[in-house]
Design a protein around this motif. Sequence first.
Motif, PDB file in Angstrom:
ATOM      1  N   GLN A  39       0.844  -1.197   0.000  1.00 57.50           N
ATOM      2  CA  GLN A  39       0.000   0.000   0.000  1.00 57.50           C
ATOM      3  C   GLN A  39       0.882   1.252   0.000  1.00 57.50           C
ATOM      4  N   ALA A  40       0.714   2.067  -1.002  1.00 57.19           N
ATOM      5  CA  ALA A  40       1.551   3.257  -1.110  1.00 57.19           C
ATOM      6  C   ALA A  40       1.159   4.259  -0.027  1.00 57.19           C
ATOM      7  N   ASN A  49       1.251  11.789   1.557  1.00 61.36           N
ATOM      8  CA  ASN A  49       0.994  12.746   2.630  1.00 61.36           C
ATOM      9  C   ASN A  49      -0.505  12.985   2.743  1.00 61.36           C
ATOM     10  N   PRO A  50      -1.153  12.458   3.792  1.00 57.31           N
ATOM     11  CA  PRO A  50      -2.619  12.566   3.878  1.00 57.31           C
ATOM     12  C   PRO A  50      -3.090  13.971   4.178  1.00 57.31           C
ATOM     13  N   HIS A  51      -2.283  14.738   4.914  1.00 50.82           N
ATOM     14  CA  HIS A  51      -2.773  16.039   5.352  1.00 50.82           C
ATOM     15  C   HIS A  51      -2.942  16.978   4.168  1.00 50.82           C
ATOM     16  N   PHE A  52      -1.961  17.009   3.267  1.00 46.19           N
ATOM     17  CA  PHE A  52      -2.049  17.924   2.129  1.00 46.19           C
ATOM     18  C   PHE A  52      -3.225  17.584   1.247  1.00 46.19           C
ATOM     19  N   LEU A  53      -3.388  16.284   0.881  1.00 40.55           N
ATOM     20  CA  LEU A  53      -4.473  15.900  -0.019  1.00 40.55           C
ATOM     21  C   LEU A  53      -5.842  16.089   0.637  1.00 40.55           C
ATOM     22  N   ASN A  54      -5.950  15.707   1.932  1.00 35.05           N
ATOM     23  CA  ASN A  54      -7.238  15.885   2.612  1.00 35.05           C
ATOM     24  C   ASN A  54      -7.601  17.362   2.703  1.00 35.05           C
ATOM     25  N   ASN A  55      -6.623  18.196   3.065  1.00 36.87           N
ATOM     26  CA  ASN A  55      -6.905  19.623   3.159  1.00 36.87           C
ATOM     27  C   ASN A  55      -7.304  20.186   1.800  1.00 36.87           C
ATOM     28  N   THR A  56      -6.640  19.712   0.737  1.00 31.23           N
ATOM     29  CA  THR A  56      -6.987  20.176  -0.604  1.00 31.23           C
ATOM     30  C   THR A  56      -8.410  19.775  -0.978  1.00 31.23           C
ATOM     31  N   LEU A  57      -8.769  18.508  -0.684  1.00 34.96           N
ATOM     32  CA  LEU A  57     -10.134  18.062  -0.980  1.00 34.96           C
ATOM     33  C   LEU A  57     -11.164  18.841  -0.165  1.00 34.96           C
ATOM     34  N   HIS A  58     -10.838  19.099   1.118  1.00 29.75           N
ATOM     35  CA  HIS A  58     -11.767  19.874   1.946  1.00 29.75           C
ATOM     36  C   HIS A  58     -11.914  21.293   1.386  1.00 29.75           C
ATOM     37  N   TYR A  98      -9.193   5.622   3.169  1.00 27.29           N
ATOM     38  CA  TYR A  98      -9.191   4.150   3.254  1.00 27.29           C
ATOM     39  C   TYR A  98      -7.921   3.567   2.641  1.00 27.29           C
ATOM     40  N   SER A  99      -7.464   4.166   1.554  1.00 30.52           N
ATOM     41  CA  SER A  99      -6.291   3.636   0.849  1.00 30.52           C
ATOM     42  C   SER A  99      -5.022   3.797   1.665  1.00 30.52           C
ATOM     43  N   ILE A 100      -4.896   4.909   2.437  1.00 25.36           N
ATOM     44  CA  ILE A 100      -3.646   5.177   3.139  1.00 25.36           C
ATOM     45  C   ILE A 100      -3.705   4.767   4.594  1.00 25.36           C
ATOM     46  N   SER A 101      -4.829   4.200   5.045  1.00 29.26           N
ATOM     47  CA  SER A 101      -4.918   3.784   6.443  1.00 29.26           C
ATOM     48  C   SER A 101      -3.950   2.644   6.706  1.00 29.26           C
ATOM     49  N   THR A 102      -3.396   2.613   7.938  1.00 33.49           N
ATOM     50  CA  THR A 102      -2.386   1.612   8.311  1.00 33.49           C
ATOM     51  C   THR A 102      -2.831   0.786   9.503  1.00 33.49           C
ATOM     52  N   GLU A 103      -4.105   0.492   9.573  1.00 31.70           N
ATOM     53  CA  GLU A 103      -4.610  -0.244  10.726  1.00 31.70           C
ATOM     54  C   GLU A 103      -4.443  -1.743  10.582  1.00 31.70           C
ATOM     55  N   GLY A 104      -3.950  -2.251   9.460  1.00 29.87           N
ATOM     56  CA  GLY A 104      -3.750  -3.680   9.271  1.00 29.87           C
ATOM     57  C   GLY A 104      -4.333  -4.139   7.949  1.00 29.87           C
ATOM     58  N   ASP A 105      -3.959  -5.356   7.547  1.00 31.37           N
ATOM     59  CA  ASP A 105      -4.415  -5.881   6.262  1.00 31.37           C
ATOM     60  C   ASP A 105      -5.837  -6.431   6.343  1.00 31.37           C
ATOM     61  N   MET A 106      -6.263  -6.905   7.513  1.00 32.73           N
ATOM     62  CA  MET A 106      -7.598  -7.472   7.673  1.00 32.73           C
ATOM     63  C   MET A 106      -8.565  -6.391   8.132  1.00 32.73           C
ATOM     64  N   VAL A 107      -9.687  -6.253   7.440  1.00 35.64           N
ATOM     65  CA  VAL A 107     -10.677  -5.229   7.758  1.00 35.64           C
ATOM     66  C   VAL A 107     -12.065  -5.868   7.802  1.00 35.64           C
ATOM     67  N   PRO A 108     -13.035  -5.247   8.499  1.00 34.39           N
ATOM     68  CA  PRO A 108     -14.403  -5.761   8.477  1.00 34.39           C
ATOM     69  C   PRO A 108     -14.997  -5.661   7.069  1.00 34.39           C
ATOM     70  N   ASP A 127     -19.615  -7.960   9.963  1.00 32.13           N
ATOM     71  CA  ASP A 127     -18.455  -7.828  10.853  1.00 32.13           C
ATOM     72  C   ASP A 127     -17.401  -8.884  10.600  1.00 32.13           C
ATOM     73  N   SER A 128     -17.564  -9.699   9.576  1.00 33.23           N
ATOM     74  CA  SER A 128     -16.540 -10.695   9.235  1.00 33.23           C
ATOM     75  C   SER A 128     -15.315  -9.990   8.658  1.00 33.23           C
ATOM     76  N   LYS A 129     -14.141 -10.630   8.836  1.00 27.51           N
ATOM     77  CA  LYS A 129     -12.881 -10.047   8.409  1.00 27.51           C
ATOM     78  C   LYS A 129     -12.455 -10.614   7.052  1.00 27.51           C
ATOM     79  N   LEU A 130     -11.855  -9.754   6.230  1.00 30.10           N
ATOM     80  CA  LEU A 130     -11.288 -10.179   4.959  1.00 30.10           C
ATOM     81  C   LEU A 130     -10.130  -9.257   4.624  1.00 30.10           C
ATOM     82  N   PRO A 131      -9.232  -9.677   3.713  1.00 30.51           N
ATOM     83  CA  PRO A 131      -8.104  -8.813   3.367  1.00 30.51           C
ATOM     84  C   PRO A 131      -8.572  -7.504   2.743  1.00 30.51           C
ATOM     85  N   LYS A 132      -7.852  -6.456   3.046  1.00 30.99           N
ATOM     86  CA  LYS A 132      -8.158  -5.133   2.512  1.00 30.99           C
ATOM     87  C   LYS A 132      -8.027  -5.123   0.985  1.00 30.99           C
ATOM     88  N   PHE A 133      -8.860  -4.340   0.300  1.00 29.13           N
ATOM     89  CA  PHE A 133      -8.882  -4.229  -1.160  1.00 29.13           C
ATOM     90  C   PHE A 133      -9.174  -5.589  -1.799  1.00 29.13           C
TER      91      PHE A 133
END
Length: 591
Positions: free
Chosen positions: A375-376, A379-388, A415-425, A460-466
């Motif tokens: 997962q690439a 910089n989330p802050h610049f892009l999020n601020n630009t979108l906002h 969602y793409s840049i989140s680093t909470e793990g490979d398995m998501v609900p 609430d079942s888990k599966l790999p991200k993307f």
Amino acid sequence: MKRTSIRLRLMVLMICLTTLPVITVTWIATNNTRNSVEKEIINANNSRMMWADQYLNELIQQIDILFYTLQINQQLMASLNDIDIPDVKVQFRTQNYIRNTLASAFYANSRKVDNLTLYIHSNRKAFSVNFVSSGMISSLDIRNGAWSRMRNMPINMYFKQSGNGIYAFHSINRFEDRKLLGGLSVRINRDVWEEVSGILKSESESSVFLINDEGEMLSGSTKTEGSNEIQAQLRSLDLQHSELEFRKTKSYFYFMKRVGDGQLAIVKAIPLKTITQSARATITAGILTGSLFAAVSVLLSILVSLRISRPIVSLARTMRTATIHNFEMKPVQSRDEIGLLERGYNSMMQRIKKLIEDEYQKNIELKNAQLMALQAQINPHFLNNTLHLIGGMALSKNAPEIYRITWVIGDLLRYSISTEGDMVPLEDELKHMQNYIFIQEHRFAGRCTVTVSMDETVLDSKLPKFTIQPIVENAFEHGLQQKEGAWKVEIRIKRIGNRIGIMVKDDGVGLAEERLRQVRAELQGGLAIKGDWTGPDGSRKRRGIGLRNVNARLKFQFGNGYGARIFSKPKAGTLVLLVLPVSKEEDGADV
């Protein structure tokens, strides 16, 4: 017997001579590494504290300019007196002017401020402007609460916690006698404090605190119930100057900085165990190095013994001619030194074979692990601020559709840049998929119809991200874009026993029989056929890895009984079926 004792002493002496220097060097290297890591952490956090200080100073300066701009507005200041004139027309005109002035100032600063309030002391009334209200009038009693501080003396700016938000206050006083005429307050946007926390919290174990000039801890600060030392340090906080202050105790590093003229102070505490954890790699390397030198010392001792005893030389010759593949256990016929060496020889060969097998297994696991999607990071802050910013501009221009699209793109990015793990609900994966579909429906407005049906008991079942979105993207890119006329995509999620079936079906151009066999072979055997392929219409198609990647990650995570299956006919569309187990976070280890 005496000769054996001499040889044993010689071996012990050589081992000591080789291992003691290694232990000494490892100890020195560990201390040097710890000091280097400590210095690096201090320098890095000094930079982060100065960065946060600059960010907050810019915030204070922006708020100060806002307060000053409103206070020097002579017509606005005159309106504080006109508001009490009994003439209804004058009151209505004055209220409208106050609302318009406050709204203009608010939207000019809405990226960092989400509420602006003007308090008029003569009639105890307050005008509030935010994203919901454009000038709500309410009664305000400043004898108690966050506003009460300005009753005692004129105050340029101070920060207070009120409810779940942080407010900045400014008193409006008459120049001649400093009589209180009113006051201004703004509520700071929560994103501002999250930005400060993101700048400072570079270590997961660190604690960050934001304190006002009265010593009160503001929201966004780390809870301190578990550390009496941190509480004591915060109680004794007395920053007399604006320079960055560093303190070191038995358990923590403290970085302290007064912001602006003392309206705020930022404190960061880092436990010393962070440095120990950073130096652990060097300690491990030292132990491995010591073990390696100890093994070398044993070999040197054996070489010395070989020069003394001819039978040992013979044994050494046998060891040199032996190969791993044709290794045979050498029979032990004596209990003296030769027998000891023979037993050591047999044991050594067994360990070497085991190491080779372990290394081979590690290589296999490494190849399997490479199937997981990388997962690439951007910089989330610049892009999020630009979108906002784009969304806010669209909303201010009465373009809610553009605002909605930018909001959805922001969700896709987060969602793409989140680093909470490979398995998501499964529920999170579906939200990501629906955001992608939203963009495609607007992109191909009037042509595309997407229907989604799901069994809510498996959300609430888990599966790999993307997992789902790449399959839907394949339906658009390879199935529908080559088709003229209307498009239709159907997505179904259903539980069957202890399994979950996810179906993605399109009515696109489909796959030729030869290409379908190739895809199925790739999914079943992990084949990677290079080059392009020919579509049903004879055009050349670029190969994608989305389906193969999803299939490989499902098999890697859940086993060969799960994965992707594909069905297709030319000009009739394609159906992809994903099969995975019903798994929740608490039973993920049993899958």
